[in-house]
Design a protein around this motif. Sequence first.
Motif, PDB file in Angstrom:
ATOM      1  N   ARG A 223       3.862  -6.821   3.560  1.00  0.00           N
ATOM      2  CA  ARG A 223       5.200  -7.130   3.975  1.00  0.00           C
ATOM      3  C   ARG A 223       5.799  -5.693   3.813  1.00  0.00           C
ATOM      4  O   ARG A 223       6.685  -5.290   4.672  1.00  0.00           O
ATOM      5  CB  ARG A 223       5.664  -8.199   3.119  1.00  0.00           C
ATOM      6  CG  ARG A 223       5.171  -9.595   3.601  1.00  0.00           C
ATOM      7  CD  ARG A 223       5.555 -10.652   2.542  1.00  0.00           C
ATOM      8  NE  ARG A 223       7.096 -10.710   2.386  1.00  0.00           N
ATOM      9  CZ  ARG A 223       8.067 -11.092   3.137  1.00  0.00           C
ATOM     10  NH1 ARG A 223       7.468 -12.083   4.105  1.00  0.00           N
ATOM     11  NH2 ARG A 223       9.216 -11.149   3.147  1.00  0.00           N
ATOM     12  N   ARG A 224       5.955  -5.166   2.635  1.00  0.00           N
ATOM     13  CA  ARG A 224       6.524  -4.138   2.329  1.00  0.00           C
ATOM     14  C   ARG A 224       6.251  -2.797   3.327  1.00  0.00           C
ATOM     15  O   ARG A 224       7.162  -2.068   3.934  1.00  0.00           O
ATOM     16  CB  ARG A 224       6.433  -3.741   0.979  1.00  0.00           C
ATOM     17  CG  ARG A 224       7.295  -2.270   0.758  1.00  0.00           C
ATOM     18  CD  ARG A 224       7.767  -2.412  -0.804  1.00  0.00           C
ATOM     19  NE  ARG A 224       6.576  -2.623  -1.847  1.00  0.00           N
ATOM     20  CZ  ARG A 224       6.003  -1.615  -2.148  1.00  0.00           C
ATOM     21  NH1 ARG A 224       6.276  -0.371  -1.740  1.00  0.00           N
ATOM     22  NH2 ARG A 224       5.152  -1.556  -3.086  1.00  0.00           N
TER      23      ARG A 224
ATOM     24  N   LEU B 207       6.303   6.273  -4.615  1.00  0.00           N
ATOM     25  CA  LEU B 207       5.129   5.933  -3.565  1.00  0.00           C
ATOM     26  C   LEU B 207       5.760   5.779  -2.317  1.00  0.00           C
ATOM     27  O   LEU B 207       5.262   6.265  -1.286  1.00  0.00           O
ATOM     28  CB  LEU B 207       4.271   4.749  -4.154  1.00  0.00           C
ATOM     29  CG  LEU B 207       3.129   4.405  -3.175  1.00  0.00           C
ATOM     30  CD1 LEU B 207       2.107   5.656  -2.992  1.00  0.00           C
ATOM     31  CD2 LEU B 207       2.382   3.113  -3.572  1.00  0.00           C
ATOM     32  N   HIS B 208       6.658   5.093  -2.341  1.00  0.00           N
ATOM     33  CA  HIS B 208       7.396   4.296  -1.145  1.00  0.00           C
ATOM     34  C   HIS B 208       7.847   5.610  -0.472  1.00  0.00           C
ATOM     35  O   HIS B 208       7.716   5.719   0.684  1.00  0.00           O
ATOM     36  CB  HIS B 208       8.574   3.700  -1.712  1.00  0.00           C
ATOM     37  CG  HIS B 208       9.250   2.589  -0.517  1.00  0.00           C
ATOM     38  ND1 HIS B 208       8.223   1.447  -0.055  1.00  0.00           N
ATOM     39  CD2 HIS B 208      10.300   2.590   0.231  1.00  0.00           C
ATOM     40  CE1 HIS B 208       9.124   0.818   0.871  1.00  0.00           C
ATOM     41  NE2 HIS B 208      10.356   1.679   1.011  1.00  0.00           N
ATOM     42  N   GLU B 209       8.441   6.641  -1.100  1.00  0.00           N
ATOM     43  CA  GLU B 209       9.009   7.596  -0.380  1.00  0.00           C
ATOM     44  C   GLU B 209       8.184   8.630   0.150  1.00  0.00           C
ATOM     45  O   GLU B 209       7.911   9.144   1.198  1.00  0.00           O
ATOM     46  CB  GLU B 209       9.679   8.639  -1.451  1.00  0.00           C
ATOM     47  CG  GLU B 209      10.945   7.996  -2.176  1.00  0.00           C
ATOM     48  CD  GLU B 209      12.280   7.814  -1.085  1.00  0.00           C
ATOM     49  OE1 GLU B 209      12.162   8.605  -0.252  1.00  0.00           O
ATOM     50  OE2 GLU B 209      12.945   6.980  -1.437  1.00  0.00           O
TER      51      GLU B 209
ATOM     52  N   PHE C 163      -3.247   2.114  -2.947  1.00  0.00           N
ATOM     53  CA  PHE C 163      -2.129   1.686  -3.984  1.00  0.00           C
ATOM     54  C   PHE C 163      -1.965   0.053  -3.785  1.00  0.00           C
ATOM     55  O   PHE C 163      -1.264  -0.293  -4.482  1.00  0.00           O
ATOM     56  CB  PHE C 163      -1.103   2.736  -3.904  1.00  0.00           C
ATOM     57  CG  PHE C 163      -1.261   3.908  -4.755  1.00  0.00           C
ATOM     58  CD1 PHE C 163      -1.173   4.038  -6.018  1.00  0.00           C
ATOM     59  CD2 PHE C 163      -1.559   4.933  -3.719  1.00  0.00           C
ATOM     60  CE1 PHE C 163      -1.129   5.231  -6.752  1.00  0.00           C
ATOM     61  CE2 PHE C 163      -1.993   6.141  -4.404  1.00  0.00           C
ATOM     62  CZ  PHE C 163      -1.735   6.534  -5.828  1.00  0.00           C
ATOM     63  N   LYS C 164      -2.726  -0.525  -2.949  1.00  0.00           N
ATOM     64  CA  LYS C 164      -2.430  -1.796  -2.630  1.00  0.00           C
ATOM     65  C   LYS C 164      -1.017  -2.289  -2.419  1.00  0.00           C
ATOM     66  O   LYS C 164      -0.454  -3.041  -2.916  1.00  0.00           O
ATOM     67  CB  LYS C 164      -2.985  -2.602  -3.883  1.00  0.00           C
ATOM     68  CG  LYS C 164      -4.561  -2.560  -4.337  1.00  0.00           C
ATOM     69  CD  LYS C 164      -4.968  -3.526  -5.202  1.00  0.00           C
ATOM     70  CE  LYS C 164      -6.318  -3.408  -5.618  1.00  0.00           C
ATOM     71  NZ  LYS C 164      -6.532  -2.174  -6.574  1.00  0.00           N
ATOM     72  N   VAL C 165      -0.279  -1.452  -1.645  1.00  0.00           N
ATOM     73  CA  VAL C 165       0.840  -1.672  -1.197  1.00  0.00           C
ATOM     74  C   VAL C 165       0.950  -3.041  -0.193  1.00  0.00           C
ATOM     75  O   VAL C 165       0.166  -3.030   0.521  1.00  0.00           O
ATOM     76  CB  VAL C 165       1.578  -0.674  -0.356  1.00  0.00           C
ATOM     77  CG1 VAL C 165       3.110  -1.093   0.295  1.00  0.00           C
ATOM     78  CG2 VAL C 165       1.713   0.601  -1.232  1.00  0.00           C
ATOM     79  N   PRO C 166       1.726  -3.826  -0.585  1.00  0.00           N
ATOM     80  CA  PRO C 166       1.581  -5.370   0.014  1.00  0.00           C
ATOM     81  C   PRO C 166       2.110  -4.813   1.576  1.00  0.00           C
ATOM     82  O   PRO C 166       2.800  -4.421   1.810  1.00  0.00           O
ATOM     83  CB  PRO C 166       2.766  -6.060  -0.668  1.00  0.00           C
ATOM     84  CG  PRO C 166       2.989  -5.479  -1.935  1.00  0.00           C
ATOM     85  CD  PRO C 166       2.734  -4.162  -1.744  1.00  0.00           C
TER      86      PRO C 166
ATOM     87  N   TRP D 113       8.021  -3.586   6.771  1.00  0.00           N
ATOM     88  CA  TRP D 113       9.102  -3.067   6.861  1.00  0.00           C
ATOM     89  C   TRP D 113       9.478  -1.607   6.916  1.00  0.00           C
ATOM     90  O   TRP D 113      10.259  -1.134   7.492  1.00  0.00           O
ATOM     91  CB  TRP D 113       9.828  -3.568   5.527  1.00  0.00           C
ATOM     92  CG  TRP D 113      10.209  -5.326   5.410  1.00  0.00           C
ATOM     93  CD1 TRP D 113       9.603  -6.012   4.650  1.00  0.00           C
ATOM     94  CD2 TRP D 113      11.356  -5.931   6.283  1.00  0.00           C
ATOM     95  NE1 TRP D 113      10.278  -7.535   4.917  1.00  0.00           N
ATOM     96  CE2 TRP D 113      11.061  -7.193   5.986  1.00  0.00           C
ATOM     97  CE3 TRP D 113      11.960  -5.450   7.186  1.00  0.00           C
ATOM     98  CZ2 TRP D 113      11.935  -8.281   6.585  1.00  0.00           C
ATOM     99  CZ3 TRP D 113      12.697  -6.295   8.047  1.00  0.00           C
ATOM    100  CH2 TRP D 113      12.776  -7.710   7.484  1.00  0.00           C
TER     101      TRP D 113
END
Lengths: 784, 606
Positions: free
Chosen positions: A716-717, A688-690, A711-714, A720
């Motif tokens: 903070r991340r 997901l990050h990619e 996807f409820k990515v926090p 960043w």
Amino acid sequence: MTTLLTADWCQHGKDEYFRKFEVYMMEWVGEIKFDTVAFTSTQFGGPIAVTRDKTKVVKVQGTGKPLITIYTASGTFLSSFVWSSGRVTEMGWSSNLDLLCIQEDGAVLIYDMFGNYQHTFGMGQEAQDTKVIAAQVFSSAMGTGVAVLTTTHRVFLVNSVKEPKVKMLPEAPGVNVPPSAWLVVCPERHSRVLFARGKELYSLNEGDSRAVPLNIDLGADSYSIINMAVSSTYDYLAILNNRGKLWLGSLDVRKTLRLFDTWNLSLPKQLVWCGNDAVVINWGSDIEVIAFSEDSIRFNYDSSLFLVQEVDCTRVITLQSHEIIQKVPSVVKEIFRINSNAPGSYLLDASKQFQKKSHRANEYLHLVKPKLFTAVTQCVEAAGHVFSSDTQKMLMKAAQFGKTFLDDCSPETYVMMCRVLRCLNAVRSRQIGIPVTYIQLQVLTVGGLMDLLLIRRQYYLALEIAKFLKIPDKSKILSHWACYKVKQTSIGKDQIAREIADKLGRNEGVSYTAIAMKAADCGRTELAIKLIDYEPRATKQVPLLLRLKEDKAALIKAIDSGNTDLVFTVLLHLKENMQMARFQMEIRNIPLAQALYIKYCQQHNRETLKDIYDQEDNHNALAECFIRDSYSPRNSGMGEASLVAAQEMYKRAKNDVNAALCEEQLRLLKVQHALEEKFGKDLVGKSLHETLKLLLTKNEIKQADKLRADFKVPDRRYWWLRLKVIGEKDNWAELEKLSRVKKSPIGYEPFVDVCLSYDKKYEAQKYLPKIKDELKVKYLVKMG
Amino acid sequence: MTNHLSGGKVNISLLQDLEKKQLFELILKCGGPKVIVWAEDLVPLVGLIAKNTDLNEHDVRKMFFLEHGPLPPTTVKNIIFISRPRLHLMDMIADIIHEEERRGNRKECHLFFVPRRSQLCEKRLQSKGVFGNFTFVDDLPCDIFPFDNDLMSMEMEGAFKEYYVENDPSCLYQAAQALMTLQSLYGIIPRVTGKGPAAERVWDLVSRLSQEPRKFPTNSQIDQVLLIDRAVDLISPLATQLTFEGLIDELFEIKNMVVRLPADKFSGGDDSQNKIMVPDELQITLNSADELFAEIRDKNFNAVGTVLSSKAKLISSQLGARRTDQTVQEIKQFVDRLPSMMAAKRSLATYTTIAELIKNVTDSTEFLDSLQLEQELMLGVDTDRVQAHIEDCIAHQQPLVKVLRLICLQSATNSGLKPKVLEHYKREILQTYGFQHILTLSNLEVAGLLKMQQSSRSYTVLRKTLRLTVEDNSEVMPSDVNYVHSVYAPLSVRLIQQLIKSPSAWRQLSDVLALLPGRIIDHSQQLPNYIQKRRGSISSQSSQNENTKIVLVFFLGGCTFAEISALRFLSQQEDSKVEFVIATTKLINGNSFINSLTEPLVPDHK
């Protein structure tokens, strides 16, 4: 007393003696009719097989089938059995005391000395077809060999009865009549047959195509060779012709040592060697000893007798007694000869006087003093050669007496001789009946003597001797005993197993597997299984258990051993030999077997693996299988389906977290497929990050925000990531915009950091005011 | 090459001699010139027992790795395969033999298994139709390899995973065999103690194997064996090692006592013996053969600098001394000492460079931040919350193994994570590093490295009773083993420390020990009558050591350099009456430990 000791000596020439002494009174008196039977014995005081002499007419008794009876050398009955097979031409003993019975058809039947049938081998088709008229058993480098002479006067032989390979020897030339005498000799691994036809003598060599004629001259113009004998060491040959002339010489007949006229035209019963010293002829009821020089010595017996050739003597067996004729060993001769001045002789006298408490002991001692060591050695050695225990004692006492006057005499030879004498006396005793001489023991070795005892089932004596001679390894004796024990079908398996284990213990070198194998060969499977239990090495246990079809026991033993290789071996064996369903049921109760089978399936059979997990309701493991499937390259395109299955399994396992994670992954895959079409970039399978990073890089901020929310990515991340991408894109306006959207969840220090890492001091300054107070100084320093 | 093995209380070079003898006996069985084909992982291990020149002396003409594809053509008739008993290796061997046959070469083939043959493999070779081609098939029973004068390793990768994730106890069988080998060299060990399920099983197997006929030397050189199951102490491998050797391992990986470092960092020109030049890398052998390394390997990294600089001063003063030396004799003495001084100088330069390389990393904020978090967790600070630093590490896509290491450490120090926290970490990892890592996470859960929170707070109890954390201790002049991790004293070492303090200590601690998996084992092995205990026998070298007890610590599942250093520290204490010999299934650190548990579904793109 000394004179008494030489009473059984016969002077031969000036300085030689032969002695003839009795070793046993025969026990068989009354049991056998000596004149109507034939004897077969062998060297090293071997047992005697007795059967009806076919050349003599006797009244038929009972069934008429001949009886073969085996006695020890002391005439003690060992066993007997009725001969019910074909016509026996000849009998002989092998070196490990098996009785070889050679039949007319060339079959060699082997019995042990207790009359138990072992096995049979044949002397080849030709021998069988043409019939055997004579046979000889001979000792060869490979053990014991057998040679047969057929009606066509051909000779076939095997060099070792253990591995019988029949060889045909070349044909002797001349008229086709049977040989007047023939003899197998086997010096140095090559067997050949000396074949006499009247005056002619041929050597039939193994591997040659034709016979080699030998030149030998027995003096007279016309004669016929009627008997031949070779010494036990295959050094000397004796040939007797019908004119009573005896030729003695080397085995290759090139060297004549003596031509002796017996003046006796009768047919001798036996011609044998007495060591390498003389030849003994059995003339029926008297014998004649003929050495290389001097006159012959004659001994008269009242009745018929039988001679046995030994390496150092000849045994004379009559109905009443068992005697030995031997050239007196030189050390014995030196000591006991009348007027001897050998050191040993003086020492013996000194010792005798000492025991009489006479002062003359000292005088004798003085005479021998300079040669005292030799004297002691002579006495010790002479003790070995005498049979009477009194004389042995006398000599050993003398040696002991002499030894005390020596400063540096190693006691080793003395002690060793004491031990050897004790053992010799023990095996010579009437009950055991092995009249083996000291010289024979040296040829035979102690190990060989032990083997003879084991063959005679004298386990206890063997053990005692081993203990006495300090032979450390007793496992051979024990194993032999155990192998004999398992054959006793009358005793219950539990008792035998217990007895064997009690005796053998955890002795090094004892192979319970070998004993168990023996038991299995005798058809006592249950006993074998019991015995395997005592085998400490699982690597030996398990294969044998499998061989005995004790699958379950094999599996348990393998598991207990901890040796997983063994477990695998058993598992695969079971799998091949069992129905699948039963196999799976069988192992599911044994956790280790199950675990190892699962491991095996992971590498070899994924579908079976799923079956097992399914049966065990191990849904988590099943889910993992499906996940692995979804990544398998063989399964391309089917990944999602496998994931759905995995999710379902996690749900069943009540593993909600993982189920949700699967579901998210499925959702992500869907998004990625869509994006892949849109951007034409490889995306499916990335994280997901990619994916977010790609969207941000492509400035699809909105879409990224949506994905992030889905996807409820926090926070903070996500922040960043945004900073990182902005840096990479070199888009500093976007950074500024971002700083204003809302308060940063990661503080504003990273803003400065990202600017500085791209060397944008000016941009960095914009965020300096937002930095926390306590970090301000640090960042000011950083910016320089 | 052997002398560094024989310096200790127990002569480890005996093991080397034995294995060398076994190897050459096998090689000599195959007459004539020969080539050896090695399974790849065995090559560095064989380097520990025999030199290449030894092999050449035994008519070994060439050596190859066991790989896919045919052998390079050779005229040598004998081919010796030395392999692990693994099926995929058997397939490679079968292919090579088929290929040789296709080429029409008549070769004599031999196959030796390390450490012992396997029927499974032989069956595989039979089914491939090549088993009959071998003239000799035999065992090369090297279970355990000599590493240093107090250290032996079996070098079994993944032993922990095999036993705790796959339930496959093969490694324990091998460990038991290794222990038997050691007993056959150093005598039956009278006392057996240990903790953990694997330890129990190994003891069970050892007592079983003891019934097999085998010869033992007449005196016992080792007084006690201590079997430590890694599952008992999962925390210590996760903590960053701060000793010199430990840090080299953490940052550059020591493999079979050799580290590979970038060559350009080292000043060229010197050809010291323990270095081998490869174009870009420098291989440095790290063992007690080097005096300086022996001195600094076990020190906390912060203490290493002082030693190095004082050494530097000493050497330069020695070298400078020649100006004042006057007489010819003095000059001659100086010249005699010169080679050893130059060697010392070279080794000083090497280790100073290594120290610099380490310092570059340990000074970085990343390293310090992680270390700080680690120590806070150890001290029990905020262990039940999601840690921002871990989140940041994930966000920055730092190596997954580092992240997992921290999470596992948190799980251990918190005696399990709260469900919410665990779920959060899981999702973070899968979203960032990819979904495939779900299997790795599951392995960690099975192995007990990641778990849900339990009612009992075992770590807190252990920390208090066993004093696992000590804050006021000097790293330079330590008085306690905790210096190896600066704050944390390894649980495994604390257990050992207790046990050697008094034999009954474990029984007194049974409440605490009940928190750790597996039963306590404490048995005495019966010595056959002819065997005497070491007391009063000839082996003791000095009277002062007469009462020293020799304890073999056997780590089942691997041990770290920090643990080894801590044990060495313990026996160096003045009042210590114990010397340790260490055996392990593998030398590990946090990274290699976690990596051994991963499931490489998709090749990692770094």
